[in-house]
Write an enzyme that holds these catalytic residues in place. Structure first.
Site, PDB file in Angstrom:
ATOM      1  N   GLY A  12       0.633  -1.119   0.146  1.00 44.75           N
ATOM      2  CA  GLY A  12      -0.015   0.145   0.214  1.00 44.75           C
ATOM      3  C   GLY A  12       0.491   1.420   0.225  1.00 44.75           C
ATOM      4  O   GLY A  12       2.105   1.832   0.171  1.00 44.75           O
ATOM      5  N   GLU A 104       5.379  -4.775   6.144  1.00 44.24           N
ATOM      6  CA  GLU A 104       6.070  -6.445   6.090  1.00 44.24           C
ATOM      7  C   GLU A 104       6.016  -7.592   4.564  1.00 44.24           C
ATOM      8  O   GLU A 104       6.778  -8.260   4.988  1.00 44.24           O
ATOM      9  CB  GLU A 104       5.223  -7.031   7.124  1.00 44.24           C
ATOM     10  CG  GLU A 104       3.992  -7.152   6.478  1.00 44.24           C
ATOM     11  CD  GLU A 104       2.765  -7.681   7.299  1.00 44.24           C
ATOM     12  OE1 GLU A 104       1.224  -7.781   7.396  1.00 44.24           O
ATOM     13  OE2 GLU A 104       2.969  -8.986   7.578  1.00 44.24           O
ATOM     14  N   THR A 127       4.984   2.405   6.508  1.00 39.41           N
ATOM     15  CA  THR A 127       3.928   1.265   6.119  1.00 39.41           C
ATOM     16  C   THR A 127       3.251   2.431   7.312  1.00 39.41           C
ATOM     17  O   THR A 127       3.419   2.907   8.085  1.00 39.41           O
ATOM     18  CB  THR A 127       3.186   0.573   7.198  1.00 39.41           C
ATOM     19  OG1 THR A 127       2.253   0.619   7.120  1.00 39.41           O
ATOM     20  CG2 THR A 127       4.198  -0.244   8.054  1.00 39.41           C
ATOM     21  N   ASP A 129       0.647   1.796   8.880  1.00 45.18           N
ATOM     22  CA  ASP A 129      -0.010   0.869  10.168  1.00 45.18           C
ATOM     23  C   ASP A 129       1.079   0.578  11.071  1.00 45.18           C
ATOM     24  O   ASP A 129       1.182   0.494  12.853  1.00 45.18           O
ATOM     25  CB  ASP A 129      -0.076  -0.902   9.723  1.00 45.18           C
ATOM     26  CG  ASP A 129      -1.104  -0.883   8.612  1.00 45.18           C
ATOM     27  OD1 ASP A 129      -1.644  -0.017   8.479  1.00 45.18           O
ATOM     28  OD2 ASP A 129      -0.583  -1.649   8.277  1.00 45.18           O
ATOM     29  N   GLY A 172      -5.300  -0.394   9.222  1.00 46.33           N
ATOM     30  CA  GLY A 172      -4.292  -0.811  11.107  1.00 46.33           C
ATOM     31  C   GLY A 172      -3.998  -2.291  10.324  1.00 46.33           C
ATOM     32  O   GLY A 172      -3.242  -2.585  11.127  1.00 46.33           O
ATOM     33  N   GLU A 224     -10.324  -1.159  11.923  1.00 47.96           N
ATOM     34  CA  GLU A 224     -10.697  -2.129  10.774  1.00 47.96           C
ATOM     35  C   GLU A 224     -10.350  -3.727  10.986  1.00 47.96           C
ATOM     36  O   GLU A 224     -10.877  -4.366  10.304  1.00 47.96           O
ATOM     37  CB  GLU A 224      -9.748  -1.359   9.508  1.00 47.96           C
ATOM     38  CG  GLU A 224      -8.458  -1.786   9.095  1.00 47.96           C
ATOM     39  CD  GLU A 224      -7.910  -1.734   8.425  1.00 47.96           C
ATOM     40  OE1 GLU A 224      -8.789  -1.271   6.980  1.00 47.96           O
ATOM     41  OE2 GLU A 224      -7.104  -2.122   7.722  1.00 47.96           O
ATOM     42  N   ARG A 267     -24.246   7.362  14.548  1.00 49.81           N
ATOM     43  CA  ARG A 267     -22.910   7.827  12.580  1.00 49.81           C
ATOM     44  C   ARG A 267     -22.259   6.728  12.182  1.00 49.81           C
ATOM     45  O   ARG A 267     -21.335   6.983  13.810  1.00 49.81           O
ATOM     46  CB  ARG A 267     -23.048   9.220  12.350  1.00 49.81           C
ATOM     47  CG  ARG A 267     -24.673   9.598  12.118  1.00 49.81           C
ATOM     48  CD  ARG A 267     -26.099   9.336  11.036  1.00 49.81           C
ATOM     49  NE  ARG A 267     -26.401   9.546  10.633  1.00 49.81           N
ATOM     50  CZ  ARG A 267     -28.241   9.820  11.357  1.00 49.81           C
ATOM     51  NH1 ARG A 267     -28.048   8.893  11.681  1.00 49.81           N
ATOM     52  NH2 ARG A 267     -29.135  10.113  11.014  1.00 49.81           N
ATOM     53  N   HIS A 273      -9.163   5.342   2.277  1.00 49.10           N
ATOM     54  CA  HIS A 273      -7.575   5.876   1.788  1.00 49.10           C
ATOM     55  C   HIS A 273      -7.531   6.995   1.792  1.00 49.10           C
ATOM     56  O   HIS A 273      -6.199   7.482   1.592  1.00 49.10           O
ATOM     57  CB  HIS A 273      -7.908   5.430   0.534  1.00 49.10           C
ATOM     58  CG  HIS A 273      -7.767   2.986   0.643  1.00 49.10           C
ATOM     59  ND1 HIS A 273      -8.873   2.615   0.568  1.00 49.10           N
ATOM     60  CD2 HIS A 273      -6.232   2.315   0.268  1.00 49.10           C
ATOM     61  CE1 HIS A 273      -8.479   1.357   0.414  1.00 49.10           C
ATOM     62  NE2 HIS A 273      -7.018   0.840   0.207  1.00 49.10           N
ATOM     63  N   ARG A 276      -4.205   7.349   3.657  1.00 43.79           N
ATOM     64  CA  ARG A 276      -2.954   7.351   2.908  1.00 43.79           C
ATOM     65  C   ARG A 276      -2.833   7.820   1.859  1.00 43.79           C
ATOM     66  O   ARG A 276      -1.763   8.315   1.483  1.00 43.79           O
ATOM     67  CB  ARG A 276      -3.066   5.688   2.620  1.00 43.79           C
ATOM     68  CG  ARG A 276      -3.101   4.890   3.119  1.00 43.79           C
ATOM     69  CD  ARG A 276      -2.325   3.641   2.677  1.00 43.79           C
ATOM     70  NE  ARG A 276      -2.613   2.915   1.438  1.00 43.79           N
ATOM     71  CZ  ARG A 276      -3.006   1.620   0.616  1.00 43.79           C
ATOM     72  NH1 ARG A 276      -3.346   1.063   1.582  1.00 43.79           N
ATOM     73  NH2 ARG A 276      -3.211   1.813  -0.456  1.00 43.79           N
TER      74      ARG A 276
HETATM   75  O1  F6P Z   1      -1.278  -1.631   5.157  1.00 42.14           O
HETATM   76  C1  F6P Z   1      -1.385  -0.250   4.736  1.00 42.14           C
HETATM   77  C2  F6P Z   1      -3.084  -0.342   4.503  1.00 42.14           C
HETATM   78  O2  F6P Z   1      -3.407   0.797   4.201  1.00 42.14           O
HETATM   79  C3  F6P Z   1      -3.551  -1.253   6.106  1.00 42.14           C
HETATM   80  O3  F6P Z   1      -4.054  -0.520   6.391  1.00 42.14           O
HETATM   81  C4  F6P Z   1      -4.968  -1.581   5.093  1.00 42.14           C
HETATM   82  O4  F6P Z   1      -5.750  -2.857   5.850  1.00 42.14           O
HETATM   83  C5  F6P Z   1      -4.355  -2.074   3.768  1.00 42.14           C
HETATM   84  O5  F6P Z   1      -3.344  -1.322   3.683  1.00 42.14           O
HETATM   85  C6  F6P Z   1      -5.322  -1.468   2.817  1.00 42.14           C
HETATM   86  O6  F6P Z   1      -5.144  -2.270   1.411  1.00 42.14           O
HETATM   87  P1  F6P Z   1      -5.464  -1.597  -0.273  1.00 42.14           P
HETATM   88  O7  F6P Z   1      -5.242  -0.039   0.258  1.00 42.14           O
HETATM   89  O8  F6P Z   1      -4.923  -3.046  -0.927  1.00 42.14           O
HETATM   90  O9  F6P Z   1      -7.528  -1.569   0.165  1.00 42.14           O
END
Ligand code: F6P
Length: 343
Positions: A12, A104, A127, A129, A172, A224, A267, A273, A276
């Site tokens: 990711g 990882e 990451t 995470d 996470g 999550e 709610r 994303h 990110r």
């Molecule tokens: O490892 C980073 C991460 O954003 C996690 O927190 C999440 O579970 C996963 O990637 C989501 O992956 P994708 O972008 O493939 O949906």
């Protein structure tokens, strides 16, 4: 002939990847090395897709989110002849070293390629995470926590206006670092993470207690990856065997359970994303830059099979095998800090 360092970003994406790329290219150029991007993670080595990178190409990318060289969740060990193709492409492009920037999974592949096939690789821990052992922090995490905290702050004002419970689902995967840090920073009233069992009755009790002392709204942060009674995995997995977590809807389930038990209007917001994307925080830019410089230095020193890591305030080299051996999850002491403010 000048030596050449290749670099790839895998898994990711996260804010700060471009800062690492810039640092590796700038440092390598200064030392007389050429730099080459391997496009879209390990897939680029499987398919032999490269792009030359010079000082010009990396100019201006420091504050940019994402990765200019692309990423994927490709695992060469899961593809027919994948590893052989990786090694062949590496030789064909005449690379002398590889910098693998990932979490990882990407670094797990790097570690195996080093120990089992002698690939001259150095790792950089990324990451959102923050679940990599071997380093105190990964870059990308600070930005994700900043985004999640801002979201919690915003949800506070609307929760208060409507007397609502607001559930915020954050990313996470198997580690609750984003939930714990953003929850503490945002003053959440309950924080649920994969490392701790979830009891709906206890959650409802904390909220009731809070409302009984005069508060008419609550903020609940859930990671999550939490296991909740009644929540099934979709069964959909990526090439590293990870379940696609965003589809599980733990926030929605929790919201329903809270509303049923407490009667308070609830709610749910899933940040997804958004955590990110966008520009890295100054802290992540600096950490990513320091990691990039260290990784470039390690490639020139021939210290392969290592990963740049943060220990205290120092950037050091740690064995890749050690850094990928186990996940860094949230210890009970950290959760206790969050729990002190529940209810
Ligand atoms: O490892 C980073 C991460 O954003 C996690 O927190 C999440 O579970 C996963 O990637 C989501 O992956 P994708 O972008 O493939 O949906």
């Amino acid at each position: 002939m000048a030596k050449t360092v290749g670099m790839l970003t895998g898994g990711g994406d996260c804010p700060g990847l471009n800062a690492v790329i810039r640092a590796v290219v700038r440092s390598s150029d200064e030392a007389g090395w050429d730099s080459v991007a391997v496009l879209e993670g390990w897939r680029g080595l499987v398919e032999g897709r490269f792009q030359d990178l010079g000082v010009q190409e990396v100019s201006g990318i420091l504050p940019r989110g994402g990765t200019i060289i692309g990423t994927s969740r490709t695992n060469p060990f899961k593809l027919d002849g994948g590893v052989e193709k990786v090694l062949q492409s590496f030789r064909d492009r005449e690379l002398d070293a590889l910098v693998a920037i990932g979490g990882e999974d990407t670094l797990g592949v790097a570690s195996r390629l080093f120990t089992e096939y002698g690939l001259p690789v150095v790792g950089v821990p990324k990451t959102i995470d923050n679940d990599l052992s071997g380093t105190d922090y990964t870059f990308g995490f600070d930005t994700a926590v900043t985004i999640a905290t801002e979201a919690i702050d915003r949800l506070h004002t609307t929760a208060e206006s409507h007397n609502r419970v607001m559930v915020v689902e954050v990313m996470g995967r198997h580690a609750g670092w984003i939930a714990v840090m953003s929850g503490i920073a945002g003053g959440a009233d309950v924080i649920l993470i994969p490392e701790q069992p979830v009891d709906f009755d206890e959650v409802a009790e904390s909220i009731r207690k809070r409302h009984a002392r005069g508060k008419n709204f609550s903020i609940v942060v859930i990671s999550e990856g939490c296991e909740l009674p009644g929540v099934q995995d979709s069964g959909e997995v990526d090439q590293f065997g990870h379940v696609i977590l965003g589809n599980r809807g733990v926030g929605e389930v929790l919201g329903r359970e809270i509303e049923q038990r407490t009667g308070f209007e609830t709610r749910v917001t899933v940040l997804g994303h958004v955590q990110r994307g966008g520009s890295p925080t100054p802290r992540d830019r600096v950490l990513a830059t320091r990691f990039g410089l260290k990784a470039a230095e390690l490639t020139r020193a021939g210290e392969f099979g290592t990963m740049a890591a943060l220990r205290g305030d120092d950037i050091v080299a740690v064995p890749l095998a050690e850094a990928t051996a186990e996940l860094k999850t949230v210890p009970p002491e950290w959760y206790a800090v969050a729990q002190a403010f529940f209810g």
